[in-house]
Write an enzyme that holds these catalytic residues in place. Structure first.
Site, PDB file in Angstrom:
ATOM      1  N   HIS A 199      -1.135   1.509  -6.147  1.00  0.00           N
ATOM      2  CA  HIS A 199      -1.565   0.186  -5.677  1.00  0.00           C
ATOM      3  C   HIS A 199      -0.621  -0.914  -6.144  1.00  0.00           C
ATOM      4  CE1 HIS A 199      -5.449   1.455  -3.988  1.00  0.00           C
ATOM      5  NE2 HIS A 199      -5.457   2.332  -4.984  1.00  0.00           N
ATOM      6  N   LYS A 253      -0.087   3.560   1.119  1.00  0.00           N
ATOM      7  CA  LYS A 253      -0.797   2.302   0.966  1.00  0.00           C
ATOM      8  C   LYS A 253       0.075   1.173   1.526  1.00  0.00           C
ATOM      9  CE  LYS A 253      -3.528   4.277  -2.792  1.00  0.00           C
ATOM     10  NZ  LYS A 253      -4.349   5.074  -1.901  1.00  0.00           N
ATOM     11  N   SER A 266      -7.399   0.984  -9.484  1.00  0.00           N
ATOM     12  CA  SER A 266      -7.807   0.893  -8.088  1.00  0.00           C
ATOM     13  C   SER A 266      -9.174   0.264  -7.894  1.00  0.00           C
ATOM     14  CB  SER A 266      -7.780   2.276  -7.455  1.00  0.00           C
ATOM     15  OG  SER A 266      -8.589   3.163  -8.205  1.00  0.00           O
TER      16      SER A 266
END
Ligand code: WAQ
Ligand code: MG
Length: 713
Positions: free
Chosen positions: A531, A564, A503
């Site tokens: 992610h 996300k 990240s």
């Protein structure tokens, strides 16, 4: 309460110095105290008398300086625990001091003591690197002078003749709390005072009753530190300028102990085994270990530290008077402030999009800092499904998944996620953080082993810590290192765990190799696709798609989040049915949390629909990331990424924060990432691109970043 810092300095004129240089004259004595306003006149008189009658001789110059100290700026520290070791001769005392310094972490204490005669010529202390013994004082004629400190119980006046012990304990307590401080040694320069001490965060304040011959005017202080130049500068600033009040100072020192026994009791590893870590005054173990970083020690510390904040233990005086329970919080806040590490929230005044407006601000900013990679959080269809779900299902779920909170929506989303990730089953958690903690604590316990990448996310680190398994931190993305470590533990029950996309660095774990190593040595493989989901692979299925994982090379455990790229909320775990069934009964964050409400679950379902119908969003995101890096490279910046996260390493914490602030003035919002999110000294600007950034916006942002970084001092 009105507080003042009062300083006295007495010296003798030195013939070789001009009138303007006499502050470097021969030092006779000095003292510093923070006291209440009404005590200042008496104390000033007392200090002048002390200077005039000093056993080192008559001074030519006595300087008294009185400065107001705002009480709310004072750090409150608990006095170091005190022990006294009886020694009969200076030889015995110095040998004891060396032993203690070595235990505290000073590499060559005997060599350091050779420097004491030089230290005795300074008005302040000599500052040495604990490993190399290099001198680090900014002013080598003066040394580092601890000032601005006093007793919190200022009612007990300092104006009662010199109390070597109390004054020294106040100073040592302040110094021991300096960032990077390893240890201190002190020998009095008063000819008639032979007791000295060694102090350190781990040992406390250890008095040694004989450190020199009676009558000798040779004393001195040495502070030993470890850390970057910047850490050292910060430590000096703290020692010389930050006001400190010491609480729970024992009035009289403890009775002397047998030397051998006391030295035994001082061993840090013994304290650790018996769990007596509370006596260390360090606020943060991670912090203290992060600076030197020998051989991945910083990463190990990140994984092993019992917690970011260990409030200091109460001093021995605590039995009689309860300590102020808020002191450690005030102290912690003031310390964060002093180190530039205070964090605050920033409210947004508009729905998430590629342009945002912060609360209270007029202007819109180009957002290069969100995890909403595919611009789904604000998508009209996603919002509509969430709104509709609230209308149908209500605002809250009203119970945990295992009681009454599980809606058909939850199970539907789990089926969709399992299909999306090509696994048998999935389990929803409220956040990705909880998913990582839930898996690691459910699958691993005492006696098991977890291999964790040095740069894994905090939620993995916390899962490792909470599991009580043995945690082995391997070098970042270093599969040779991982394999070597895993081989040694083959046959044990355990997990190899890694972020899929890191990240803070934006790079990608070599997933197939990791899975192969796990299989070879019999461990579970686990990757966190937080992610990577929606970012990697032609259809956004994540690292497993990017690396074309076959059923043979699929990780056993895939963690992800809908918060996300999916623009919603909720962590998840995907894997075999047996795994998911086990977690359903064993993962505590799953079991003991109220189920997600309908809105984020419906939003995630809508987002999956869009992602499957519009894979071009993923292609656009990947193209934007590559384009943005190319723009930055055109400005000679080192930029690359394997994901949508583009780190720009700045190094210095303050510079990174300054750069982000300047960019904000220019209409660009991105994050300055500092310790403890990344190692000290590797602060960075972290930009993230979105699928809805236009090329024009990315060109403009790259130019602004390059300009700001160039203009920074
Ligand atoms: N900051 C840094 N160094 C200092 C400071 C200061 N505020 N004050 C003195 N020093 C240095 C300086 O080089 C002196 O020569 C040396 O330390 C010794 O200072 O529990 O009296 O004030 O009974 O003489 C230890 C008490 C008393 C042990 C130490 O030190 C006990 C003492 P002195
Ligand atoms: Mg003295």
């Amino acid at each position: 309460m009105e507080l003042y810092n009062i300083k006295m300095r007495a010296s003798r004129t030195r013939a070789d110095l001009g009138p303007g240089e006499q502050s470097y004259g021969e030092h006779i004595s000095g003292a510093e105290h923070i006291v209440r306003a009404e005590e200042v006149p008496d104390l000033a008189r007392e200090l002048v008398l002390r200077a005039q009658k000093h056993s080192r001789g008559r001074p030519d110059f006595i300087n008294i300086k009185v400065e107001a100290v705002p009480e709310d700026r004072c750090l409150h520290l608990q006095a170091l625990p005190v022990r006294t070791l009886a020694c009969r001769t200076p030889q015995e005392g110095l040998a004891t001091a060396c032993q203690l310094l070595r235990e505290a972490g000073v590499a060559q204490p005997e060599a350091a003591l050779q420097l004491m005669p030089l230290a005795s010529t300074l008005r302040g202390a000599m500052l040495l690197d604990a490993d190399s013994l290099a001198r680090l004082e900014p002013d080598q004629q003066r040394g580092v002078r601890a000032t601005s400190m006093g007793r919190a119980e200022v009612a007990a006046s300092a104006a009662s003749g010199k109390n070597h012990y109390q004054e020294a304990l106040v100073l040592a307590t302040k110094v021991a709390h300096a960032p990077g401080m390893v240890a201190e040694i002190c020998i009095s320069d008063d000819p008639d005072y032979v007791t000295g001490y060694v102090a350190s965060p781990s040992l406390g304040y250890v008095r040694i009753t004989c450190m020199k011959e009676m009558g000798s005017p040779h004393g001195g202080r040495i502070f030993f530190v470890r850390g970057s130049a910047e850490d050292v500068a910060r430590a000096v600033h703290y020692i010389e300028h930050i006001p400190v009040l010491v609480e729970n100072l024992p009035e009289t020192p403890a009775q002397p102990q047998q030397r051998a026994k006391a030295a035994q009791a001082a061993r840090p590893e013994q304290a650790a085994q018996t769990g007596q870590t509370g006596r260390s005054p360090r606020i943060s173990l991670a912090e203290s270990c992060a600076a030197p970083a020998p051989q991945g020690a910083a990463e190990q510390a990140r994984h092993n530290a019992a917690g970011e904040h260990q409030p200091p233990a109460a001093g021995p005086g605590a039995a009689s008077a309860l300590p102020d329970k808020w002191a450690s919080i005030r102290e912690g806040l003031a310390r964060l402030e002093a180190q530039g590490l205070t964090r605050t929230v920033r409210d947004m005044a508009a729905a998430p999009g590629h342009m945002v407006r912060c609360a209270g601000a007029e202007r819109e900013l180009l957002l290069l800092a969100s995890n909403d990679y595919l611009a789904l959080a604000g998508d009209a269809r996603v919002r509509a499904r969430a709104a509709e779900a609230v209308r149908v299902w209500g605002a809250g779920s009203g119970g945990s998944r295992l009681t009454t909170g599980s809606l058909v929506l939850h199970s539907e989303l789990e089926r969709r996620l399992a299909a999306f990730k090509h696994t048998e089953k999935a389990l929803l958690f409220n956040t990705g953080y909880m998913a990582n903690v839930g898996v690691l604590t459910a699958l691993c316990g005492k006696g098991d082993v977890i291999f964790s990448d040095a740069l894994n996310h905090a939620s993995i680190i916390d899962g490792c810590r909470q599991s009580r398994a043995e945690v082995i931190v391997y070098a970042h993305n270093d599969m040779a290192d991982l394999a070597a470590r895993a081989r040694k533990h083959a046959g044990r029950r355990g997990i190899i765990v890694s972020d899929a996309v890191f990240s803070m660095d934006g790079d990608c774990a070599p997933v197939p190799e990791l899975v192969a190593i796990a299989d070879r040595y019999g461990f579970f493989s686990m990757i966190d696709e937080a992610h990577a989901t929606g970012v990697l692979g032609a259809t956004g299925r994540g690292a497993t798609e990017h690396f074309c994982c076959t059923p043979d090379s699929m990780p056993d455990i895939i963690v992800g989040t809908a918060s996300k790229a999916l623009g919603a909320e909720g962590g998840f775990v995907c894997g075999r049915a047996a795994l998911i069934d086990y977690l359903t009964s064993r993962a505590r964050p799953f079991i003991f949390s109220t189920a997600l409400s309908a809105a984020p679950v419906a939003a995630a379902l809508a987002a999956l629909d869009i992602l499957e119908a519009e894979p071009e969003r993923v292609a656009q995101l990947q193209a934007n990331a590559a384009f943005f890096c190319a723009c930055l490279q055109e400005h000679d910046l080192q930029a690359s990424t394997q994901s949508a996260i583009v780190p720009l390493i700045v190094g210095d914490e303050a510079r990174a924060v300054q750069a982000a602030a300047r960019l904000q003035e220019q209409g660009i919002l991105l994050s300055a990432i500092r310790y403890p999110s990344v190692a000290r000294g590797s602060a960075r600007l972290r930009a993230t691109v979105r699928s809805d950034h236009s090329q024009e916006e990315l060109v403009r942002a790259a130019a602004a970043i390059a300009r700001v970084l160039q203009e920074l001092p």
